[in-house]
Structure formats: C-alpha cells, structure tokens
Design an enzyme around this catalytic site. Structure first.
Site, mmCIF file in Angstrom:
data_model
loop_
_atom_site.group_PDB
_atom_site.id
_atom_site.type_symbol
_atom_site.label_atom_id
_atom_site.label_comp_id
_atom_site.label_asym_id
_atom_site.label_seq_id
_atom_site.Cartn_x
_atom_site.Cartn_y
_atom_site.Cartn_z
ATOM 1 N N ASP A 113 -99.711 64.502 -14.083
ATOM 2 C CA ASP A 113 -98.975 64.472 -12.826
ATOM 3 C C ASP A 113 -97.623 65.127 -13.050
ATOM 4 O O ASP A 113 -97.081 65.093 -14.161
ATOM 5 C CB ASP A 113 -98.774 63.034 -12.349
ATOM 6 C CG ASP A 113 -100.049 62.386 -11.845
ATOM 7 O OD1 ASP A 113 -100.950 63.108 -11.379
ATOM 8 O OD2 ASP A 113 -100.142 61.144 -11.902
ATOM 9 N N ASP A 132 -104.243 65.357 -6.228
ATOM 10 C CA ASP A 132 -103.960 64.174 -5.410
ATOM 11 C C ASP A 132 -103.644 64.577 -3.977
ATOM 12 O O ASP A 132 -104.082 63.920 -3.018
ATOM 13 C CB ASP A 132 -102.772 63.399 -5.976
ATOM 14 C CG ASP A 132 -103.008 62.843 -7.364
ATOM 15 O OD1 ASP A 132 -104.175 62.616 -7.736
ATOM 16 O OD2 ASP A 132 -102.010 62.632 -8.083
#
Length: 158
Positions: A113, A132
């Site tokens: 991330d 995401d």
C-alpha cells in the site's frame, strides 16, 4: 462493451502492479513523499490484512476468499446474459483490483500500500493502493446499479 470491460480489467491489474513496483523502489526505505501538503502523500506500507488492516496475518483466508470471489464474479460476467454493460464494467473493476492484491499476497505474503490520505490531525485514512481503489469504486458502482434496478436488463431481449 466487453472490450472496454477487458481493457478496464487489464488496466486495473497493470497500473496497480506498476505503481506498487514504483512504491517499493522509491518509498520502501525512505520518507513519505508529500503531494498535496499534509493531505495526500505516498507512504510505503505492507498490509498483511484486508481493508483498514483488519484480519492481520490471515494469508490463506484471503487467498481462498479471493479465489471464491473471482469464481463468483467470473460466473456473473460470463454466464449471466442479462447484465447491463455498466454492470460488466463494475465486475471488471472489482475483479481486476482483487487480482492486483492477490498477486501481492501470492508473491510477497502481504499487499503493498502507498496512497496516504490525511485529514489534518483529525483522521488518517488507512493507506491503500490502486487495486483497492478499483475494488471500492467497482463495488460502489455495483451498489448504485442494484439500488436503481439497473444491474440487469429488465428484458432479456432488450
């Protein structure tokens, strides 16, 4: 519209993996990169859980859940004859994003991330990635279509 769905599907996977490669090479051992003051920055993070870092260290659960979800989405996309074109796009977004994170889990054991959104000292949104974003946007689109009864064509012939 199936061509556009395929393009969205591939774009979500490729853009996610390229962005994560960049994040690993540029951010892993360094400081955050500020883009918009303290609001938006790139910060490297390894997520061994799901959204918002829940269910940490449950790798096999996520692998199995992703495979099951992809089978369901694939069945919906290829077998349901009455889906609207926009419904197929939403499925492609969700599946592409899921595969982007799935690749990380299989290859690394965690998800990379790097998109870091902060609302001052009030709230720091959990760090996320492009995959995401595709999953969330595709899911929101699907929910809107279902709520407004536009997920399926009202007439199979129309």
């Amino acid at each position: 519209m199936n061509i556009l769905s395929g393009i969205i599907f591939l774009f979500s996977i490729v853009s996610d993996q390229l962005a994560k490669l960049w994040a690993v090479n540029q951010l892993k051992d360094g400081e955050s990169i500020k883009l918009i003051g303290n609001f938006l920055r790139f910060t490297y993070a390894e997520n061994k859980g799901a959204a918002f870092s829940i269910l940490q260290n449950q790798l096999w659960f996520f692998i199995i859940a992703t495979v099951v979800m992809l089978i369901i989405l694939g069945y919906m996309f290829f077998m349901a004859k009455n889906l609207t074109p926009v419904s197929r796009l939403s499925i492609s977004m969700i599946a592409g994003g899921a595969i982007g994170n799935f690749i990380d889990r299989l290859r690394l054991g965690y998800v990379v991330d790097f998109i870091d959104v902060r609302f001052g000292s009030f709230y720091n949104f959990p760090i996320f990635n492009i995959a995401d974003s595709f999953v969330v946007c595709g899911t929101i689109l699907m929910i809107i279509l279902i709520l407004f009864n536009k997920f399926e064509k009202s007439d199979i012939n129309g």
